[in-house]
Design a protein around this motif. Structure first.
Motif, PDB file in Angstrom:
ATOM      1  N   GLU A 665       0.793  -1.572   0.114  1.00 26.56           N
ATOM      2  CA  GLU A 665      -0.285  -0.304  -0.049  1.00 26.56           C
ATOM      3  C   GLU A 665       1.265   1.755   0.441  1.00 26.56           C
ATOM      4  N   MET A 666       2.165   1.005   0.501  1.00 25.54           N
ATOM      5  CA  MET A 666       2.763   2.414   0.884  1.00 25.54           C
ATOM      6  C   MET A 666       3.764   2.572  -0.656  1.00 25.54           C
ATOM      7  N   LEU A 667       3.902   1.869  -1.115  1.00 26.61           N
ATOM      8  CA  LEU A 667       4.793   2.117  -2.697  1.00 26.61           C
ATOM      9  C   LEU A 667       3.707   2.019  -3.874  1.00 26.61           C
ATOM     10  N   ARG A 668       3.178   1.402  -3.454  1.00 26.04           N
ATOM     11  CA  ARG A 668       1.354   1.840  -4.733  1.00 26.04           C
ATOM     12  C   ARG A 668       1.558   3.628  -3.860  1.00 26.04           C
ATOM     13  N   ARG A 669       1.202   4.213  -3.052  1.00 24.25           N
ATOM     14  CA  ARG A 669       0.998   5.687  -3.126  1.00 24.25           C
ATOM     15  C   ARG A 669       1.621   6.278  -3.637  1.00 24.25           C
ATOM     16  N   PHE A 670       3.182   5.857  -2.799  1.00 28.03           N
ATOM     17  CA  PHE A 670       3.932   6.563  -3.212  1.00 28.03           C
ATOM     18  C   PHE A 670       4.197   7.052  -5.276  1.00 28.03           C
ATOM     19  N   ILE A 671       4.174   5.448  -5.903  1.00 28.45           N
ATOM     20  CA  ILE A 671       3.714   5.818  -7.279  1.00 28.45           C
ATOM     21  C   ILE A 671       3.129   6.362  -7.566  1.00 28.45           C
ATOM     22  N   GLN A 672       1.273   6.878  -6.708  1.00 24.71           N
ATOM     23  CA  GLN A 672       0.083   7.558  -7.376  1.00 24.71           C
ATOM     24  C   GLN A 672       0.952   8.475  -7.524  1.00 24.71           C
ATOM     25  N   GLU A 693       9.904  -7.232  -4.130  1.00 22.58           N
ATOM     26  CA  GLU A 693       8.210  -8.226  -3.835  1.00 22.58           C
ATOM     27  C   GLU A 693       7.130  -7.728  -3.947  1.00 22.58           C
ATOM     28  N   PRO A 694       6.778  -6.389  -3.029  1.00 21.53           N
ATOM     29  CA  PRO A 694       5.586  -5.918  -3.001  1.00 21.53           C
ATOM     30  C   PRO A 694       5.487  -4.695  -3.968  1.00 21.53           C
ATOM     31  N   LEU A 695       6.406  -4.797  -4.622  1.00 20.20           N
ATOM     32  CA  LEU A 695       6.230  -3.771  -6.403  1.00 20.20           C
ATOM     33  C   LEU A 695       6.452  -4.563  -7.232  1.00 20.20           C
ATOM     34  N   THR A 696       6.581  -5.877  -7.696  1.00 14.62           N
ATOM     35  CA  THR A 696       6.382  -6.970  -8.050  1.00 14.62           C
ATOM     36  C   THR A 696       5.485  -7.493  -8.107  1.00 14.62           C
ATOM     37  N   LYS A 697       4.759  -7.349  -7.188  1.00 13.15           N
ATOM     38  CA  LYS A 697       3.033  -8.447  -6.913  1.00 13.15           C
ATOM     39  C   LYS A 697       2.135  -7.119  -7.585  1.00 13.15           C
ATOM     40  N   LEU A 698       2.993  -5.869  -7.054  1.00 19.33           N
ATOM     41  CA  LEU A 698       1.635  -5.024  -7.348  1.00 19.33           C
ATOM     42  C   LEU A 698       2.059  -4.433  -8.814  1.00 19.33           C
ATOM     43  N   ILE A 699       2.392  -4.707  -9.678  1.00 13.65           N
ATOM     44  CA  ILE A 699       2.413  -4.985 -11.329  1.00 13.65           C
ATOM     45  C   ILE A 699       2.152  -6.265 -11.383  1.00 13.65           C
ATOM     46  N   VAL A 704      -0.231  -1.151 -10.486  1.00 14.05           N
ATOM     47  CA  VAL A 704       0.273  -0.430 -10.339  1.00 14.05           C
ATOM     48  C   VAL A 704       1.671  -0.927 -12.169  1.00 14.05           C
ATOM     49  N   SER A 705       0.679  -0.089 -13.488  1.00 13.31           N
ATOM     50  CA  SER A 705       1.964  -0.106 -14.252  1.00 13.31           C
ATOM     51  C   SER A 705       2.377   0.040 -14.938  1.00 13.31           C
ATOM     52  N   GLU A 706       2.878  -0.032 -16.097  1.00 20.17           N
ATOM     53  CA  GLU A 706       4.595   0.592 -16.789  1.00 20.17           C
ATOM     54  C   GLU A 706       4.481   1.621 -16.825  1.00 20.17           C
ATOM     55  N   ALA A 707       2.369   2.013 -17.945  1.00 18.52           N
ATOM     56  CA  ALA A 707       2.387   3.420 -18.336  1.00 18.52           C
ATOM     57  C   ALA A 707       2.610   4.290 -16.325  1.00 18.52           C
ATOM     58  N   ASP A 708       2.424   3.699 -15.628  1.00 18.29           N
ATOM     59  CA  ASP A 708       2.475   4.487 -14.352  1.00 18.29           C
ATOM     60  C   ASP A 708       4.164   4.746 -13.609  1.00 18.29           C
ATOM     61  N   LEU A 709       4.814   3.409 -14.048  1.00 18.14           N
ATOM     62  CA  LEU A 709       6.038   3.441 -13.106  1.00 18.14           C
ATOM     63  C   LEU A 709       7.179   4.204 -14.422  1.00 18.14           C
ATOM     64  N   ARG A 710       6.720   4.471 -16.126  1.00 16.61           N
ATOM     65  CA  ARG A 710       7.117   5.346 -16.780  1.00 16.61           C
ATOM     66  C   ARG A 710       6.367   7.160 -16.969  1.00 16.61           C
ATOM     67  N   ARG A 711       5.410   7.133 -15.958  1.00 13.00           N
ATOM     68  CA  ARG A 711       5.538   9.007 -16.313  1.00 13.00           C
ATOM     69  C   ARG A 711       6.013   9.334 -15.670  1.00 13.00           C
ATOM     70  N   LYS A 712       7.091   8.744 -14.829  1.00  9.99           N
ATOM     71  CA  LYS A 712       8.014  10.244 -14.103  1.00  9.99           C
ATOM     72  C   LYS A 712       9.137   9.518 -13.946  1.00  9.99           C
ATOM     73  N   GLN A 713      10.276   9.989 -14.141  1.00 10.13           N
ATOM     74  CA  GLN A 713      11.598   9.443 -13.355  1.00 10.13           C
ATOM     75  C   GLN A 713      11.848  10.266 -11.995  1.00 10.13           C
ATOM     76  N   THR A 731      16.546  -0.403 -11.343  1.00 11.33           N
ATOM     77  CA  THR A 731      15.779  -0.457 -12.547  1.00 11.33           C
ATOM     78  C   THR A 731      14.825  -1.221 -13.418  1.00 11.33           C
ATOM     79  N   ARG A 732      15.334  -2.411 -14.428  1.00 10.84           N
ATOM     80  CA  ARG A 732      14.195  -2.910 -14.919  1.00 10.84           C
ATOM     81  C   ARG A 732      12.203  -2.782 -13.884  1.00 10.84           C
ATOM     82  N   LEU A 733      12.300  -3.418 -12.685  1.00  9.08           N
ATOM     83  CA  LEU A 733      11.455  -3.357 -11.727  1.00  9.08           C
ATOM     84  C   LEU A 733      10.925  -2.209 -12.068  1.00  9.08           C
ATOM     85  N   PHE A 734      11.357  -0.630 -12.200  1.00  9.79           N
ATOM     86  CA  PHE A 734      10.574   0.572 -12.360  1.00  9.79           C
ATOM     87  C   PHE A 734      10.589   0.692 -13.317  1.00  9.79           C
ATOM     88  N   ALA A 735      11.325  -0.197 -15.088  1.00  6.82           N
ATOM     89  CA  ALA A 735      10.602  -0.035 -15.785  1.00  6.82           C
ATOM     90  C   ALA A 735      11.654   1.102 -16.951  1.00  6.82           C
TER      91      ALA A 735
END
Length: 825
Positions: A665-672, A693-699, A704-713, A731-735
């Protein structure tokens, strides 16, 4: 047309079925508020299920109209799982109204999980099962766990299974550990396995312990495995030491192995004593050594975990047990911790049982340290070599003080200290040569092994090149430690290396060739002092032929976008152990002393931040940072340090790990949310739980989508020990949309704390046109002396190479490759 029409209907119902199945799997879980549409859909599905159940119930022979009405009234009141079981009962031989009514009464009293429903359906589907046997089975099936249920269904799928043979298996499987049940699932699924053969191997399978059972699971999955080879193998697997079983498990995952080859490995290597394994290794051919080294490398995470974990007295999860906690232990608790160590180590401290409490604690620490060294000494030389090739995963102390002396002694005894001869004999296929040399260079221990003779250096460099230039990932690892390697080479050997790199760029126009070209160009432009005149000439000619790459393109910062909303936000994650507490306190003190205000964090407090909780937090902040950290751990709230710099509001949130759900939930909030910096603090071995593990599971779950990850550096600060492999995986996990501060050695709070603070302040107080070079210049005081030599800064060569590789893979459509990394749990 009928099939298509039914198929479309099934597809419409599929999400509802899946949702209901999840509810059915845990019928006692607290209900969550459902939307009106979801409630309506669920009601419709229950009605459909009841209609199907009633239709089957009415087929029971001899029902009166009154009995039919009874069913019409009783069936809709049954839950979904109960209806599924009841439908199966109604279709069995010998069912009567009295039996059906008894089943309804039972199913209304008892609750069955979805796995148990599927298990009953499979059992009741046997042609030899009658209604009495089915009803009798319900009591034992209700006690079956998740893995046991799956094992029983796998058993029912074998040839020759009857109700008589199946019934005893329910209790047998239910009394087995999960590891054994997963092995049983693979065992029963072997092509050609019959019930009589399966029964023959069950006594051995039941006696397997932990890693032995995991090895049996993968042994059974070897392509083409047959029942006879499997049953013979179970007896040998039962005799394996746990470390040998783990190594065998990893080798059996090699899809190129045949059952006969897997059997030969078991008989001719893993089942043998360590000293015989050493002798057998020398008899293997080059391909066999490469296969085994690959398995030992993959299996190395278990050894790495064990050696790292023994750096101190720790609990089962790797948490370091503090002195105060040890002093609070009873003598029985201290004895229990001592008993976890290997027998050979316990024998050396035989006076433990009669020691006083203070002496016992001291002896426990000494014995734990001895067990760390003993773990390394118990490895075969090939296993030690494979573990050292994972240098970045080992703590510096594990690598330098434990593994290096052990391998150094082995090379001295078997190869008279000749590294070249050792590499040729242990790894003739150059499977791990580059990783091993790079790890030694990274940890500052290459000179311990490396010869001073130019000729031998050149030969070793040829082996390194054959290993390092085989793919992009190998080049990334090699490039990160190239400066360390160049410093120990003679001028002639260094030129030999540069020549091999240039030659590798001329083979084709692949991504690997481009990466090597960039590495050489970068060193020519940035570290010309590490190159001789001949080296610089070679590189200059290469650049003329291939063209220079504009490296400035890959050092562009996202600071203009970051400052657009007048806010810079970060989240620092701490693990709830002593190291995490110390990191939190040091970071908090620095921020408080720099004028930051401490406030509750509404954004990252997973629970509801009520006025009462806010008031409690304000009181906790006055009780000291240690008490605040403990409260954050127990009550799952976050705090933030805020300050305005150059008109920009800087917010540094502090979050303490509690469990996977809250971390997700924390990582989801961070990305969003669009916050800019994520900082992982504390020991490196928590990185998997905190990020991967948590970010992988969110994806994977689509949260969390690849578009969410690539939306911001974004910016990722890895404060813990690390390495290039971790850098690459994240690096790959954050697209690819991330800049990273990381270390390929030991993480230091004296660097992490001020860098994370200064980073935002530099951005806030400077024009948005500044580059990563500007950031590096203004933070250079942090890295004075040798403290920062292992840190990889944003805009460094490693960062540039990852951006180029991501760009290349994006263009070729292969960017999703190697996206997820499942590190050890």
């Amino acid at each position: 047309m009928t099939f298509r029409r039914n198929n479309r209907r099934a597809l419409r119902l599929l999400p509802l079925v899946a949702a209901l199945a999840l509810l059915a799997a845990n019928p006692d879980a607290p209900a969550r508020a459902a939307s009106p549409a979801a409630s309506q859909a669920s009601a419709q599905l229950n009605l459909t299920s009841a209609d199907q159940t009633m239709a089957i119930y009415q087929e029971i022979p001899g029902l009166t109209s009154q009995q039919i009405e009874y069913g019409r009234s009783a069936i809709p009141r049954m839950n979904y799982n109960a209806q599924r079981i009841f439908r199966k009962i109604c279709g069995l031989q010998g069912v009567t109204f009295e039996g059906a009514r008894a089943a309804i009464d039972l199913l209304n009293r008892e609750r069955f999980t979805y796995e148990q429903v599927q298990t009953f359906e499979a059992f009741a589907g046997l042609s030899t099962v009658d209604v009495k046997q089915a009803m009798n089975s319900l009591a034992t099936i209700k006690e079956m766990g998740f893995e046991a249920s799956r094992s029983f269904r796998a058993y029912l799928g074998m040839q020759g299974v009857t109700a008589t043979t199946a019934m005893p298996m329910i209790s047998l499987l239910n009394n087995m550990d999960d590891y054994n049940n997963r092995a049983a699932q693979s065992y029963f699924a072997i092509k050609g396995m019959r019930v009589d053969l399966a029964q023959k191997g069950m006594p051995s399978l039941m006696r397997l312990k932990n890693n032995q059972a995991r090895a049996a699971e993968t042994f059974a999955k070897v392509p083409g495995m047959d029942p006879e080879t499997m049953i013979d193998g179970l007896g040998l697997l039962q005799k394996l030491y746990q470390d040998d079983a783990w190594n065998a498990r990893c080798l059996f995952t090699n899809k190129s192995l045949s059952p006969r080859e897997a059997w030969n490995w078991l008989v001719s290597y893993f089942a043998l004593p360590t000293n015989i394994q050493e002798a057998q290794y020398d008899k293997l051919d080059s391909r066999q050594k490469a296969v085994l080294l690959g398995a030992l490398y993959e299996a190395g995470e278990e050894i790495v975990w064990k050696i790292n974990n023994l750096h101190a007295v720790t609990d089962a999860n790797g948490y370091e047990i503090s002195d105060s906690t040890l002093n609070s232990y009873s003598m029985q608790q201290l004895q229990a911790k001592f008993n976890e160590l290997t027998p050979s180590v316990r024998e050396r401290y035989s006076g433990f049982a009669g020691a006083s409490k203070g002496q016992a604690i001291s002896m426990l620490k000494q014995a734990t340290s001895a067990a760390r060294m003993q773990t390394a000494r118990d490895l075969t030389v090939a296993n030690a070599y494979a573990v050292m090739a994972q240098g970045s995963e080992l703590y510096d102390s594990s690598f330098r003080e434990i593994m290096v002396p052990v391998l150094q002694a082995r090379i001295a005894s078997r190869n008279q200290g000749d590294l070249l001869a050792f590499l040729k004999s242990i790894d003739p296929g150059n499977r791990l040569v580059s990783d091993f040399i790079s790890s030694c260079a990274q940890k500052g221990k290459l000179t311990v092994f490396f010869p001073s003779d130019t000729g031998k250096q050149k030969e070793i460099i040829s082996l390194v090149a054959a290993s390092a230039f085989r793919d992009e990932d190998s080049i990334l690892l090699f490039s990160a430690t190239l400066s360390h390697l160049l410093k120990v080479l003679t001028p002639e050997a260094r030129t030999h290396l540069i020549t091999l790199m240039v030659q590798a760029t001329e083979v084709d126009d692949s991504a690997s060739a481009k990466l090597l070209t960039v590495v050489l160009q970068y060193y020519l432009q940035t570290y010309p002092e590490l190159l001789g005149p001949a080296d610089r000439t070679l590189i200059s000619r290469l650049i003329v032929r291939r063209g220079a790459v504009n490296l400035e393109r890959y050092q562009v910062t996202p600071f203009a976008e970051w400052k657009r909303d007048g806010r810079l936000g970060s989240v620092s994650m701490f693990h709830p152990d002593d190291d995490g507490r110390q990191s939190f306190i040091s970071n908090a003190n620095l921020l408080l002393n720099s004028g930051y205000r401490l406030v509750p964090s509404q954004q990252y407090t997973v629970a509801s931040l009520t006025p009462s909780l806010q008031q409690d937090i304000q009181q906790m902040t006055g009780a000291g940072l240690a008490r605040l950290f403990q409260a954050m751990r127990e009550r799952h709230f976050a705090v933030a340090f805020v300050k305005q710099v150059g008109g920009v509001n800087i917010v540094h949130t502090q979050f303490v790990y509690s469990d996977m759900e809250n971390q997700m939930e924390m990582l989801r909030r961070f990305i969003q949310s669009g916050d800019e910096m994520l900082a992982q603090r504390g020991h490196s071995y928590w990185r998997s739980e905190q990020i991967i593990e948590p970010l992988t599971k969110l994806i994977e779950e689509g949260q969390v989508s690849e578009a969410d990850l690539r939306r911001k550096q974004r910016f990722l600060s890895l404060g813990s020990c690390g390495g290039v492999k971790v850098y690459t995986n994240l690096t790959r996990l954050f697209a690819g949309s991330v800049d990273i501060l990381a270390t390929i050695g030991t993480g230091l709070a004296m660097i992490n704390d001020p860098y994370n603070k200064m980073f935002f302040e530099i951005i806030a107080s400077n024009p948005t046109t500044i580059t990563w070079k500007t950031v590096a210049q203004q933070t250079s005081s942090i890295f004075q002396g040798d403290r920062g030599q292992d840190y990889l800064l944003p805009g460094s060569l490693t960062a540039i190479l990852h951006k180029i590789l991501d760009e290349t893979q994006q263009a070729s459509g292969t960017a999703g490759r190697n996206r997820f990394d499942r590190s050890r749990n």
